[in-house]
Write an enzyme that holds these catalytic residues in place. Sequence first.
Site, PDB file in Angstrom:
ATOM      1  N   ASP A  92      63.947  41.671  20.214  1.00  0.00           N
ATOM      2  CA  ASP A  92      64.031  42.772  19.260  1.00  0.00           C
ATOM      3  C   ASP A  92      63.794  42.185  17.868  1.00  0.00           C
ATOM      4  OD1 ASP A  92      65.304  43.721  21.663  1.00  0.00           O
ATOM      5  OD2 ASP A  92      66.380  45.244  20.501  1.00  0.00           O
ATOM      6  N   LYS A 156      62.233  50.847  17.807  1.00  0.00           N
ATOM      7  CA  LYS A 156      63.679  50.952  17.672  1.00  0.00           C
ATOM      8  C   LYS A 156      64.045  51.428  16.277  1.00  0.00           C
ATOM      9  CE  LYS A 156      67.649  47.737  17.857  1.00  0.00           C
ATOM     10  NZ  LYS A 156      68.022  46.345  18.195  1.00  0.00           N
ATOM     11  N   LYS A 185      64.023  53.105  21.459  1.00  0.00           N
ATOM     12  CA  LYS A 185      65.419  52.670  21.527  1.00  0.00           C
ATOM     13  C   LYS A 185      66.143  53.185  20.290  1.00  0.00           C
ATOM     14  CE  LYS A 185      68.388  48.557  21.350  1.00  0.00           C
ATOM     15  NZ  LYS A 185      68.475  47.084  21.464  1.00  0.00           N
TER      16      LYS A 185
END
Length: 224
Positions: A92, A156, A185
């Site tokens: 991430d 995300k 996400k």
Amino acid sequence: MTKEELASMFDHTFLKAYASRDDFIKLCDEAKDIGAAMVAINSEPVKLCKELLKGTSIHVGAAISFPLGQTTLDIKLAETKQAIDDGADEIDYVINVGKAKMHDWDYIEKEMKSIVQLCHQNNRICKVIFENCYLTKGEIKHIALIAKQVKPDYIKTSTGFGTSGATVEDVRLMKETVGDEVKVKAAGGIRDWKTCQAMIEAGASRIGTSSSLKILEEFEKYCG
């Protein structure tokens, strides 16, 4: 949705600066107990968590250039490579938000392509953290359109360390922009089942939260 299906959407998270070995043991034990998708940690403890989760299907996820994103692309790539070598299953990374605010879209695309390519060459999942609290809706959409072309596995919403976290409006905008090309996400400020449910209904496929156990407990009560 069953409790097990909900738990399998969670990136069970502990990203605090003061995290100790005991915190990571607790995090991994909880992830095993509930059947989380992943533990979300900074890059240094990847080796430890990989060992703690040995023999399970739970992924280890490394946060890269976290939480500010203000490192060079070379440093981000080096940290990503180190995390992969240490056993990270998922990456991430935080975009360079300043470049996004300057609308230097070529830089954002180059950064995304480089990190996604490194992850995919090593069969790792890649998630791109936008940090939406600092972005306009137009900027969020523009980065999502870049992602639609580059094809990371997920985009995300947030680090959870900015001025605010995920919002239903942002999740919906991101999902509508990328469609089925990329997953979304939601992370940041998701601490109860009601909020979690709203994010899923808006299009989130993964939920980043340090409140996984509380959400699952509330979900059980909700289901009667």
